[in-house]
Design a protein around this motif. Structure first.
Motif: not given
Length: 819
Positions: A682-688, A674-677
Motif C-alpha cells: 500500500e505504501l508503494a502505491e501511496m509513495a508513487r 514489522s513484516g506487514n506486507l
C-alpha cells in the motif's frame, strides 16, 4: 543642612582653553568651544570670533549652515527648549533671535546693553522669558515678543560675566557672577538681591543652579570650583583640579553629571547618587523627594482604571510640598506605614506619614527600620551601630566595623567583605557570611531573604521560630538559622517580595520575578527603572524612572499566591485558589506547575493546545495527544506523537501519525520492520502517487513487484539503472529498456548509443541470456514471500546457485510456460 555629597571624578581631557561646555542629553559627548547641542536635530551649533554661527550634523559630520550672525565676536548661544529658535549674544552689544525652520533668518534684535553680552539663559519656568548678562554690569530680563527689556537688575560693581535660573521649587531666583569676585542670588519677581556669596578671590566666570540637586556651583579665575548649599548658601566644598582658570560649568537635567571647562582642559564629575529617593506604603501612597522637597502622590485613583502595561501614569502631588530638613539619600516607610524616615547628610528625621510631622531626629550615616513598627537602627559611624525602640529610646549599641546596615528579620551589618546578621533584641551575633552584598531584601512573612551581590543573588530561608529556641549547639551550626534554597547569576538593581515571589529589576532593565527556582520575565524596559512596590488590590507592580515618572505592569496576586502555595507543597490550597485566577493566566501557571514536577495538574490547567500536547506526551496519554494533534494540525506534533507511540509500543498509532504527515521514509522503516506486507505494498502505491520514487521503488522491491520497480526507474529517466536492473531481475524486459536507453542516448551522443547492445540482436555477447529468461520464469512460478520469522531457515541469496535449482526443477518435470 549639611549635604555631604559624594564627588566622583569621571574624566579629565587636557586641551587649549575651554570657554564653553555643553552636555548631550543622551550621548556621552562634550563640545569644548562656543557650542550647543540641538539633540532633536542631531546638530551642534557654534559661535566664533569671525562673527559667524555654524551648524554641523554630528552624525554625518557635515556642515549644514553658515550664518553671518553679528558684527563682532559671538560670545554666547542659547537654544529654546521647544521652539526652533536660537539666541546669540555678541560683542556688538546685541542679542539676535534666529529661526532654523526659516533658513536661519534673524527674526528679532534685542537691543539694550551698552557693553558685550556675555551669557543668555532661558527661564525654565517660562520659556518665553530669558535673561542676559553683560559687561555693562547689568542683568536684563526680556520677553521673546519684545525687543525692549522688561527690567534691569543692578548690584554688581564690576563686569557681569555669567548667570543662571533656578530649576527647583517655587522660588523665582536667578544667580549671577561678576568680576567683583561675588556671586549674587536675585529674586527676579521682587527685583532684589537676596544673598551674596563670598569666597572666590578672582573674577567669577561661571555660575549654575544644579537642576537635580539643592546646590549652586560656581567657577572662578582663581582656579577653584565651589559647591554651595542652595538652601542655606553655606559653602559645602571647594574643588581644584590644577587646570588653571575655570571658565564654564554645565549641568544636565535628569543627571548628576557636571562638566567644567578650564584653561588647560575640561573635567567631568558626578555629584551624589542618581537614583531617585522615594518610598511607597502598601496602600499606594508614594512619598518622593524632588529638589529637597517631599511630595505626596497617591495611586488609589487608579484602583478601578484600565491601565495598560508600561503606560505612564498622570500623577499630581497631594497638597503643598514640604521642604526636607536634610538632604535625603534614603526615604523609607516603617512596617505599618505610619511613619517615614528621611536620612542623608549625616542626619535622620522620622515624620508621620500622613501629615509629615516631625517625630524624632538624630545623627546617622544610615537608617533602617526594624521588625517592630517603632523600632529602627542607625549607623552612627563606621564603628558604631545603635538600635532604638519607641522612636526615641536607645536600646542597645554595637561596636563593630560597619560600612552599611540592612533592616529586616535580622539586623544586617556589612563590613569590607563580610555580611553579619544580629538579633534585634539582644544584638547577639547570629551568623557571619563571606558575602559582599549590594542589598538584603526580606519577605513580608520574615522567613525568606534575598541577598544580592554585583553578580549573583542568593535565596535563603530563615527559620525564625528556631532562633528563640535554639541551643548553643544549634547556634554553632555553620548555616544556622538559614537554609540555602537557590543561587542565580543576575545583577539585581532593585527588588521587593510578594509572598514567596522575589520581584526584581536587573542590570539589563528586565523586570523579572523568581519563584521556585524559575525566573519569569514580566517585561523588557528601555531604560533603568526602580521598583516602588506591589499593590495587591490593583494586581499591579509599580515602577518609576529617575525623573519619577510612574508606570506599572499587571501581576495578579492570585497567581502569586497560587505559585507560593505550590512552592510550599500546599496543593489543596492551590486548588482552592485556582477559580480566582483569570483564565488568561492558566497556561502561565501550567508552565510553573510543570517546572515543579506537577505535570498532571499542569495538563488539567493549561489552555494552550501546544502545551497540553507536550504534557500529554510526558504522561503517555496518547489518545488525548491524537485529539490535540488534529486540533493543532502541525506535522511536527504528529512526528513527536509517532516517536512517543513507538516508545510505548503503539506501532499502529505511530503508523497513523506518519501517514498523517506523509512521512513515507518513516512508514517504510516501520512497515517493513514489522513484516506487514500488505501495508508495504500500500505504501508503494501511496509513495508513487506522491512522487516519492525512492520509497516507492524500495517498497516495490521488498514486495517482489519488480516490474513496477522497473517502471519507476523508467519513469524517472534512470534508463542505465533500469537496463541493469532488468538484466538482473527481469531479463525479458531488457530489449524494451535497451531500446529506450539507446533512443535517449542518441539525443546527446550517437556514437555512445551505438555501443548499447540488445541481447536479442547480439546473442554472442550474452552467452547465458536464454538461461536467465528461464530463471526469471522459474522464479516467478516458484518464489513466494515468506515471513521474517522464517529468515533463519532460509538459504540466503548469495549462497544459492539458481542454475542448479533450475536443473533439478527440470529433472523433476518442471514445465516453464512462456509469458
Amino acid at each position: 543642612m549639611n549635604l555631604k555629597l559624594d564627588y566622583r571624578h569621571i574624566l579629565t581631557a587636557r586641551s587649549d582653553r575651554v570657554k564653553c561646555v555643553d552636555l548631550h542629553p543622551t550621548e556621552p559627548w562634550i563640545p569644548v568651544r562656543s557650542g550647543k547641542f540641538i539633540a532633536r536635530k542631531n546638530w551642534i551649533i557654534t559661535g566664533s570670533d569671525d562673527y559667524r554661527i555654524r551648524v554641523f550634523n554630528y552624525n554625518t559630520l557635515e556642515r549644514q549652515q553658515v550664518v553671518d550672525a553679528h558684527k563682532d565676536y559671538v560670545r554666547c548661544l542659547a537654544v529654546h527648549p521647544t521652539l526652533p529658535i536660537v539666541l546669540s549674544g555678541s560683542d556688538d552689544k546685541k542679542i539676535k533671535m534666529r529661526n532654523w525652520d526659516n533658513s536661519w533668518t534673524c527674526q528679532k534684535v534685542f537691543d539694550g546693553h551698552s557693553h558685550y553680552v556675555m551669557q543668555i539663559v532661558f527661564n525654565p519656568k517660562d520659556n518665553n522669558t530669558f535673561a542676559s548678562a553683560s559687561l555693562d554690569k547689568t542683568i536684563k530680563i526680556w520677553q521673546l515678543a519684545s525687543s525692549i527689556p522688561n527690567f534691569t537688575l543692578k548690584g554688581h560693581v564690576n563686569y557681569i560675566t555669567c548667570l543662571d535660573y533656578t530649576h527647583a521649587g517655587q522660588k523665582p531666583y536667578l544667580i549671577s557672577g561678576a568680576d567683583d569676585c561675588l556671586v549674587k542670588i536675585w529674586d527676579y519677581q521682587n527685583r532684589s538681591c537676596v544673598q551674596s556669596l563670598y569666597g572666590h578671590t578672582e573674577n567669577v566666570t561661571a555660575v549654575v543652579f544644579h537642576p537635580e540637586l539643592p546646590i549652586i556651583i560656581t567657577g572662578s579665575e582663581d582656579g577653584t570650583v565651589k559647591i554651595w548649599n542652595a538652601s542655606t548658601y553655606s559653602l559645602e566644598n571647594t574643588l581644584n583640579y590644577g587646570l588653571g582658570r575655570a571658565f564654564t560649568i554645565c549641568c544636565l537635567k535628569g543627571s548628576n553629571m557636571v562638566g567644567i571647562g578650564f584653561d588647560d582642559g575640561c573635567v567631568m564629575i558626578r555629584l551624589g547618587k542618581e537614583d531617585p529617593t522615594f518610598s511607597m506604603d502598601e496602600g499606594g501612597k508614594i512619598l518622593w523627594i524632588k529638589n529637597s522637597e517631599i511630595e505626596i502622590v497617591n495611586l488609589k485613583q487608579f484602583a478601578n482604571e484600565n491601565i495598560k502595561d508600561g503606560e505612564r501614569l498622570n500623577l499630581s502631588s497631594k497638597g503643598d510640598a514640604k521642604s526636607s530638613e536634610v538632604f535625603a539619600n534614603t526615604l523609607a516607610h516603617n512596617s505599618d506605614g505610619r511613619y517615614v524616615a528621611v536620612c542623608g547628610g549625616g542626619e535622620y528625621i522620622i515624620y508621620t506619614a500622613m501629615a509629615l510631622r516631625n517625630k524624632a531626629y538624630g545623627s546617622a550615616l544610615e537608617f533602617v527600620w526594624g521588625i517592630e513598627p517603632e523600632g529602627f537602627a542607625i549607623r552612627e559611624s563606621t564603628t558604631t551601630v545603635k538600635v532604638f525602640q519607641k522612636l526615641t529610646k536607645e536600646k542597645k549599641s554595637l561596636k563593630v566595623g560597619a560600612d552599611g546596615i540592612y533592616g529586616g528579620t535580622l539586623l544586617g551589618v556589612r563590613f569590607k567583605y563580610q555580611l553579619t546578621f544580629y538579633c534585634w533584641d539582644s544584638l547577639d551575633l547570629v551568623i557571619r557570611t563571606d558575602i559582599q552584598p549590594t542589598g538584603v531584601f526580606w519577605s513580608g512573612n520574615r522567613e525568606m531573604v534575598a541577598i544580592t551581590t554585583k553578580e549573583n543573588f542568593y535565596i535563603l530561608h530563615c527559620d525564625v521560630s528556631a532562633l528563640a529556641e535554639a541551643s548553643e549547639e544549634d547556634r554553632h551550626h555553620p548555616n544556622f538559622p538559614f537554609d540555602d534554597i537557590d543561587e542565580k547569576q543576575e545583577n539585581v538593581k532593585t527588588a521587593t517580595w510578594v509572598g514567596d515571589c522575589f520581584i526584581y529589576l536587573n542590570s539589563l532593565n528586565r523586570l523579572n520575578y523568581y519563584v521556585g527556582g524559575e525566573i519569569v520575565t514580566i517585561s523588557y524596559l528601555d531604560r533603568p527603572h526602580y521598583i516602588l512596590g506591589y499593590i495587591p488590590r490593583h494586581n499591579r507592580i509599580y515602577l518609576c524612572d529617575k525623573e519619577l515618572n510612574v508606570l506599572s505592569y499587571s501581576l495578579h496576586l492570585s497567581v502569586l499566591d497560587f505559585e507560593t502555595s505550590v512552592m510550599r507543597k500546599d496543593i489543596q490550597n492551590a486548588q482552592q485558589l485556582l477559580p480566582s485566577i483569570p483564565r488568561s493566566y492558566y497556561t502561565k501557571i501550567a508552565h510553573f506547575l510543570e517546572k515543579q514536577g506537577f505535570v498532571s495538574q499542569a495538563l488539567s490547567v493549561s489552555t494552550d493546545p501546544d502545551h497540553k500536547f507536550d504534557l500529554a506526551l510526558q504522561l503517555s496519554k496518547l489518545d488525548l495527544a491524537v485529539e490535540l494533534a488534529r486540533e493543532i494540525g502541525s506535522d511536527q506534533k504528529w512526528r513527536q506523537l509517532a516517536d512517543c507511540s513507538i516508545l510505548n509500543g503503539r506501532l499502529d498509532l505511530a503508523d497513523k501519525c506518519y501517514e498523517a504527515t506523509q512521512d513515507f521514509g518513516a512508514l517504510l522503516i516501520l512497515r517493513s520492520s514489522s513484516g506487514n506486507l500488505d501495508k508495504v505494498a500500500e505504501l508503494a502505491e501511496m509513495a508513487r502517487s506522491a512522487r516519492k520514487f525512492n520509497v516507492a521503488f524500495t517498497a516495490y522491491l521488498l514486495t517482489h513487484q519488480n516490474l513496477k520497480a522497473l517502471d519507476i526507474l523508467v519513469e524517472t529517466n534512470k534508463l542505465p539503472d533500469a537496463a541493469f536492473f532488468a538484466r538482473t531481475y527481469l531479463p525479458s524486459e531488457v530489449p524494451r529498456v535497451t531500446q529506450l536507453w539507446k533512443a535517449e542516448q542518441q539525443k546527446s551522443n550517437a556514437k555512445a548509443a551505438q555501443g548499447i547492445a540488445d541481447p536479442f540482436e547480439y546473442t554472442n555477447l550474452f552467452p547465458s541470456f536464454e538461461e536467465s529468461l528461464q530463471i526469471q520464469r522459474y522464479s516467478e512460478q516458484s518464489e513466494r514471500i515468506v515471513p521474517a520469522s522464517q529468515y533463519s531457515t532460509r538459504t540466503s541469496n548469495n549462497q544459492r546457485n539458481v542454475f542448479e535449482e533450475l536443473s533439478k526443477a527440470f529433472t523433476s518435470g518442471l514445465n516453464l510456460e512462456k509469458n
